[in-house]
Design a protein around this motif. Structure first.
Motif, PDB file in Angstrom:
ATOM      1  N   ASP A 145     -12.257   4.852  -6.572  1.00 42.29           N
ATOM      2  CA  ASP A 145     -11.812   3.630  -5.898  1.00 42.29           C
ATOM      3  C   ASP A 145     -10.849   3.909  -4.751  1.00 42.29           C
ATOM      4  OD1 ASP A 145     -13.270   1.994  -7.617  1.00 42.29           O
ATOM      5  OD2 ASP A 145     -11.655   1.940  -9.087  1.00 42.29           O
ATOM      6  N   ALA A 147     -11.716   5.343  -1.747  1.00 39.40           N
ATOM      7  CA  ALA A 147     -12.316   5.148  -0.426  1.00 39.40           C
ATOM      8  C   ALA A 147     -13.678   4.494  -0.596  1.00 39.40           C
ATOM      9  CB  ALA A 147     -12.443   6.484   0.299  1.00 39.40           C
ATOM     10  N   TRP A 148     -14.243   4.064   0.514  1.00 34.43           N
ATOM     11  CA  TRP A 148     -15.547   3.405   0.475  1.00 34.43           C
ATOM     12  C   TRP A 148     -16.679   4.423   0.383  1.00 34.43           C
ATOM     13  CZ3 TRP A 148     -11.165   1.563   2.340  1.00 34.43           C
ATOM     14  CH2 TRP A 148     -10.846   0.238   2.078  1.00 34.43           C
ATOM     15  N   THR A 149     -16.344   5.689   0.641  1.00 34.07           N
ATOM     16  CA  THR A 149     -17.331   6.768   0.530  1.00 34.07           C
ATOM     17  C   THR A 149     -16.912   7.695  -0.608  1.00 34.07           C
ATOM     18  OG1 THR A 149     -16.104   8.076   2.142  1.00 34.07           O
ATOM     19  CG2 THR A 149     -17.897   6.707   2.985  1.00 34.07           C
ATOM     20  N   SER A 181      -7.032  -0.307  -6.851  1.00 36.23           N
ATOM     21  CA  SER A 181      -8.193   0.128  -6.082  1.00 36.23           C
ATOM     22  C   SER A 181      -7.924  -0.067  -4.597  1.00 36.23           C
ATOM     23  CB  SER A 181      -9.422  -0.689  -6.491  1.00 36.23           C
ATOM     24  OG  SER A 181     -10.531  -0.328  -5.676  1.00 36.23           O
ATOM     25  N   ARG A 182      -8.529   0.798  -3.792  1.00 36.94           N
ATOM     26  CA  ARG A 182      -8.509   0.590  -2.339  1.00 36.94           C
ATOM     27  C   ARG A 182      -9.802  -0.060  -1.897  1.00 36.94           C
ATOM     28  NH1 ARG A 182      -6.797   5.403   1.335  1.00 36.94           N
ATOM     29  NH2 ARG A 182      -6.428   3.746   2.830  1.00 36.94           N
ATOM     30  N   ARG A 183     -10.710  -0.284  -2.869  1.00 33.39           N
ATOM     31  CA  ARG A 183     -12.000  -0.908  -2.586  1.00 33.39           C
ATOM     32  C   ARG A 183     -12.013  -2.293  -3.203  1.00 33.39           C
ATOM     33  NH1 ARG A 183     -16.547   3.292  -4.271  1.00 33.39           N
ATOM     34  NH2 ARG A 183     -17.517   1.265  -4.522  1.00 33.39           N
ATOM     35  N   SER A 185     -12.870  -5.912  -4.488  1.00 39.18           N
ATOM     36  CA  SER A 185     -14.130  -6.597  -4.807  1.00 39.18           C
ATOM     37  C   SER A 185     -14.260  -7.804  -3.889  1.00 39.18           C
ATOM     38  CB  SER A 185     -14.121  -7.048  -6.267  1.00 39.18           C
ATOM     39  OG  SER A 185     -13.143  -8.043  -6.445  1.00 39.18           O
ATOM     40  N   ASP A 189     -11.418 -10.262  -1.920  1.00 41.69           N
ATOM     41  CA  ASP A 189     -11.424 -10.481  -0.473  1.00 41.69           C
ATOM     42  C   ASP A 189     -11.445 -11.955  -0.109  1.00 41.69           C
ATOM     43  OD1 ASP A 189     -11.344  -7.841   0.233  1.00 41.69           O
ATOM     44  OD2 ASP A 189     -13.515  -7.609   0.338  1.00 41.69           O
TER      45      ASP A 189
END
Length: 190
Positions: A145, A147-149, A181-183, A185, A189
Motif C-alpha cells: 500500500d 505506492a500505486w505500482t 495506506s498511501r493508496r 480506496s 477519495d
C-alpha cells in the motif's frame, strides 16, 4: 529473595493490603537494565532493593522509547497504579502508563477509517514503513500500500524523515495497531 510474612512482617502486611489499580506515590530511586525501582511514600523500606515499588519497562510508557531514562529520572516523583504483589521479590509491581490515557484509544476516538492524515516516516522495515500520524501514534503502511505500482523495498519510495499523506485503513483498539495506506480506496477519495 523470597521471605515469608514472618521474616518481613511490616513489608508483607503493607504489600498484602494493596489493591489492583490503587494509586501509589513515590520517588524513582534506581534505573536498572530490567526496570525501575520506586521508594513508596507510604511503604516500608525494602531489605534488599532500593525501593518497594518496581516498574517494568513495558509499564513505563505507552510511547516507544530507547532507554528508561527517556521516560523517568532518578529522584523524580511519580504516581503509579498498583498491579500486583510480587511475593517472590517482596515488591509492589507498578504501572506508570496506567496513569495516562492510552494514545491509541484517544486516536481511535477522534479519527475515522478512511480519514486522510499527514505524517512523518519514522522507520523502514521489510514489510513496509511506520509513519507517525499523531503524538505517540505510529501506523504501519504495508509495502503493497506504499505506492500505486509494485515496490520491492520501502526505500525505493520513501526515506525516514519524509512527510507523506496517508489514509487510515484500520484501527485495532485491542492490539493497539493502526494500519495506513498511501493508496486511498475510492470511498476515501469521495
Amino acid at each position: 529473595m523470597r521471605g515469608g510474612p514472618s521474616e518481613n512482617p511490616e513489608l508483607w502486611a503493607f504489600l498484602e493490603a494493596l489493591h489492583y489499580g490503587e494509586f501509589l506515590s513515590g520517588t524513582i530511586t534506581a534505573i536498572e537494565r530490567f526496570g525501575v525501582f520506586v521508594a513508596l511514600d507510604d511503604g516500608p523500606d525494602h531489605p534488599v532493593f532500593p525501593g518497594v515499588g518496581f516498574i517494568s519497562f513495558a509499564e513505563l510508557s505507552w510511547r516507544r522509547f530507547e532507554a528508561a531514562s527517556d521516560v523517568v529520572q532518578v529522584g523524580q516523583r511519580v504516581s503509579c497504579a498498583f498491579l500486583q504483589f510480587d511475593t517472590w521479590n517482596l515488591e509492589a509491581r507498578l504501572s506508570l502508563k496506567a496513569t495516562q490515557p492510552d494514545p491509541v484509544q484517544v486516536f481511535a476516538d477522534t479519527v475515522a477509517v478512511g480519514q486522510k492524515l499527514t505524517g512523518q516516516v519514522t522507520k523502514l522495515i521489510p514489510v513496509g514503513v511506520f509513519v507517525q500520524v499523531a503524538d505517540g501514534i505510529e501506523g504501519l503502511v504495508p509495502l503493497r500500500d506504499l505506492a500505486w505500482t509494485t515496490v520491492e523495498t520501502a526505500s525505493d519510495v520513501v526515506q525516514v524523515g519524509d512527510t507523506i499523506t496517508v489514509v487510515v485503513t484500520e484501527i485495532d483498539r485491542e492490539r493497539r495497531k493502526v494500519t495506513l495506506s498511501r493508496r486511498p480506496s475510492s470511498a476515501a477519495d469521495a
